[in-house]
Write a protein that holds these residues in place. Structure first.
Motif, PDB file in Angstrom:
ATOM      1  N   GLN A  13       7.487  50.684  52.590  1.00  0.00           N
ATOM      2  CA  GLN A  13       6.632  51.071  53.706  1.00  0.00           C
ATOM      3  C   GLN A  13       5.868  52.346  53.385  1.00  0.00           C
ATOM      4  O   GLN A  13       6.302  53.165  52.552  1.00  0.00           O
ATOM      5  N   ALA A  14       4.741  52.514  54.026  1.00  0.00           N
ATOM      6  CA  ALA A  14       3.950  53.728  53.850  1.00  0.00           C
ATOM      7  C   ALA A  14       4.809  54.960  54.129  1.00  0.00           C
ATOM      8  O   ALA A  14       5.605  54.973  55.083  1.00  0.00           O
ATOM      9  N   GLY A  15       4.642  55.958  53.269  1.00  0.00           N
ATOM     10  CA  GLY A  15       5.451  57.163  53.377  1.00  0.00           C
ATOM     11  C   GLY A  15       6.717  57.125  52.554  1.00  0.00           C
ATOM     12  O   GLY A  15       7.380  58.160  52.388  1.00  0.00           O
ATOM     13  N   GLY A  16       7.038  55.964  52.037  1.00  0.00           N
ATOM     14  CA  GLY A  16       8.253  55.803  51.254  1.00  0.00           C
ATOM     15  C   GLY A  16       8.064  56.184  49.796  1.00  0.00           C
ATOM     16  O   GLY A  16       7.008  56.697  49.397  1.00  0.00           O
ATOM     17  N   SER A  17       9.106  55.909  49.008  1.00  0.00           N
ATOM     18  CA  SER A  17       9.120  56.288  47.594  1.00  0.00           C
ATOM     19  C   SER A  17       9.551  55.119  46.735  1.00  0.00           C
ATOM     20  O   SER A  17      10.305  54.240  47.179  1.00  0.00           O
ATOM     21  N   LEU A  18       9.073  55.114  45.509  1.00  0.00           N
ATOM     22  CA  LEU A  18       9.498  54.167  44.486  1.00  0.00           C
ATOM     23  C   LEU A  18       9.520  54.886  43.151  1.00  0.00           C
ATOM     24  O   LEU A  18       8.781  55.860  42.944  1.00  0.00           O
ATOM     25  N   GLN A  81       7.817  58.883  39.318  1.00  0.00           N
ATOM     26  CA  GLN A  81       8.352  59.035  40.663  1.00  0.00           C
ATOM     27  C   GLN A  81       7.178  59.071  41.628  1.00  0.00           C
ATOM     28  O   GLN A  81       6.317  59.951  41.533  1.00  0.00           O
ATOM     29  N   MET A  82       7.160  58.107  42.547  1.00  0.00           N
ATOM     30  CA  MET A  82       6.051  57.978  43.487  1.00  0.00           C
ATOM     31  C   MET A  82       6.553  58.267  44.896  1.00  0.00           C
ATOM     32  O   MET A  82       7.412  57.554  45.410  1.00  0.00           O
ATOM     33  N   ASN A  83       6.038  59.330  45.487  1.00  0.00           N
ATOM     34  CA  ASN A  83       6.412  59.729  46.845  1.00  0.00           C
ATOM     35  C   ASN A  83       5.204  59.628  47.778  1.00  0.00           C
ATOM     36  O   ASN A  83       4.064  59.547  47.318  1.00  0.00           O
ATOM     37  N   SER A  84       5.496  59.654  49.065  1.00  0.00           N
ATOM     38  CA  SER A  84       4.430  59.608  50.084  1.00  0.00           C
ATOM     39  C   SER A  84       3.454  58.479  49.810  1.00  0.00           C
ATOM     40  O   SER A  84       2.227  58.666  49.842  1.00  0.00           O
ATOM     41  N   LEU A  85       3.995  57.313  49.540  1.00  0.00           N
ATOM     42  CA  LEU A  85       3.148  56.175  49.174  1.00  0.00           C
ATOM     43  C   LEU A  85       2.245  55.748  50.322  1.00  0.00           C
ATOM     44  O   LEU A  85       2.622  55.830  51.503  1.00  0.00           O
ATOM     45  N   TYR A 101      -4.159  53.049  19.044  1.00  0.00           N
ATOM     46  CA  TYR A 101      -4.434  51.823  19.790  1.00  0.00           C
ATOM     47  C   TYR A 101      -3.652  51.863  21.103  1.00  0.00           C
ATOM     48  O   TYR A 101      -2.649  52.555  21.216  1.00  0.00           O
ATOM     49  N   ASP A 102      -4.122  51.057  22.059  1.00  0.00           N
ATOM     50  CA  ASP A 102      -3.409  50.913  23.327  1.00  0.00           C
ATOM     51  C   ASP A 102      -2.460  49.735  23.258  1.00  0.00           C
ATOM     52  O   ASP A 102      -2.813  48.651  22.783  1.00  0.00           O
ATOM     53  N   PHE A 103      -1.257  49.938  23.760  1.00  0.00           N
ATOM     54  CA  PHE A 103      -0.310  48.859  23.996  1.00  0.00           C
ATOM     55  C   PHE A 103       0.012  48.857  25.494  1.00  0.00           C
ATOM     56  O   PHE A 103       0.115  49.917  26.112  1.00  0.00           O
ATOM     57  N   TRP A 104       0.167  47.649  26.038  1.00  0.00           N
ATOM     58  CA  TRP A 104       0.360  47.515  27.486  1.00  0.00           C
ATOM     59  C   TRP A 104       1.618  46.719  27.797  1.00  0.00           C
ATOM     60  O   TRP A 104       1.973  45.779  27.089  1.00  0.00           O
ATOM     61  N   GLY A 105       2.256  47.101  28.890  1.00  0.00           N
ATOM     62  CA  GLY A 105       3.341  46.298  29.419  1.00  0.00           C
ATOM     63  C   GLY A 105       2.787  45.128  30.204  1.00  0.00           C
ATOM     64  O   GLY A 105       1.572  44.961  30.352  1.00  0.00           O
ATOM     65  N   GLN A 106       3.707  44.313  30.741  1.00  0.00           N
ATOM     66  CA  GLN A 106       3.290  43.105  31.435  1.00  0.00           C
ATOM     67  C   GLN A 106       2.837  43.378  32.871  1.00  0.00           C
ATOM     68  O   GLN A 106       2.212  42.533  33.503  1.00  0.00           O
ATOM     69  N   GLY A 107       3.149  44.550  33.373  1.00  0.00           N
ATOM     70  CA  GLY A 107       2.750  44.924  34.720  1.00  0.00           C
ATOM     71  C   GLY A 107       3.854  44.707  35.732  1.00  0.00           C
ATOM     72  O   GLY A 107       4.648  43.761  35.607  1.00  0.00           O
ATOM     73  N   THR A 108       3.914  45.568  36.716  1.00  0.00           N
ATOM     74  CA  THR A 108       4.882  45.422  37.802  1.00  0.00           C
ATOM     75  C   THR A 108       4.169  45.687  39.128  1.00  0.00           C
ATOM     76  O   THR A 108       3.382  46.624  39.240  1.00  0.00           O
ATOM     77  N   GLN A 109       4.427  44.828  40.093  1.00  0.00           N
ATOM     78  CA  GLN A 109       3.724  44.908  41.372  1.00  0.00           C
ATOM     79  C   GLN A 109       4.341  45.989  42.258  1.00  0.00           C
ATOM     80  O   GLN A 109       5.564  46.032  42.444  1.00  0.00           O
ATOM     81  N   VAL A 110       3.468  46.812  42.823  1.00  0.00           N
ATOM     82  CA  VAL A 110       3.857  47.775  43.847  1.00  0.00           C
ATOM     83  C   VAL A 110       3.051  47.447  45.100  1.00  0.00           C
ATOM     84  O   VAL A 110       1.812  47.415  45.050  1.00  0.00           O
ATOM     85  N   THR A 111       3.752  47.191  46.193  1.00  0.00           N
ATOM     86  CA  THR A 111       3.098  46.882  47.452  1.00  0.00           C
ATOM     87  C   THR A 111       3.563  47.861  48.510  1.00  0.00           C
ATOM     88  O   THR A 111       4.772  48.011  48.724  1.00  0.00           O
ATOM     89  N   VAL A 112       2.603  48.529  49.152  1.00  0.00           N
ATOM     90  CA  VAL A 112       2.904  49.500  50.195  1.00  0.00           C
ATOM     91  C   VAL A 112       2.367  48.960  51.514  1.00  0.00           C
ATOM     92  O   VAL A 112       1.153  48.769  51.665  1.00  0.00           O
ATOM     93  N   SER A 113       3.253  48.711  52.433  1.00  0.00           N
ATOM     94  CA  SER A 113       2.847  48.161  53.734  1.00  0.00           C
ATOM     95  C   SER A 113       2.568  49.278  54.734  1.00  0.00           C
ATOM     96  O   SER A 113       3.191  50.333  54.691  1.00  0.00           O
TER      97      SER A 113
END
Length: 114
Positions: A13-18, A81-85, A101-113
């Protein structure tokens, strides 16, 4: 080659942390830059934060003061560390490793409601 494994995305939720983690393996250079970028639907991939092996950190303007990036060189790991999302932080977050060179991960979804 360098492989990146990300973890820690999810719904909050908005205001939360991940916390996002990324572990690098393979042909790791002692001098490198690691960090995170993000891409929302229909938008370009933007800088979130990167950190050099000497500890210098650069943050995107939209996350300054809310996100903190750290690294453990011995474990080839970076932690975001992500705060006050906010809902506008919703995106796929990609781990990045850069040495010539750049190397990339596969990606991870972050959803803030809201």
């Amino acid at each position: 080659q360098v492989q990146l494994v990300e973890s820690g995305g999810g719904l909050v939720q908005a205001g939360g942390s991940l916390t996002l983690s990324c572990v690098a393996s393979g042909s790791i250079s002692s001098i490198n830059t690691m960090g995170w970028y993000r891409q929302a639907p229909g938008k370009q991939r933007d800088l979130v934060a990167v950190i050099t092996s000497s500890g210098r950190t650069i943050y995107g303007d939209s996350v300054k003061g809310r996100f903190t990036l750290s690294r453990d060189n011995a474990k080839n790991t970076v932690i975001l560390q992500m705060n006050s999302l906010k809902p506008e932080d919703t995106a796929v977050y990609y781990c990045n490793y850069y040495v010539q060179y750049d190397f990339w991960g596969q990606g991870t979804q972050v959803t803030v409601s809201s």
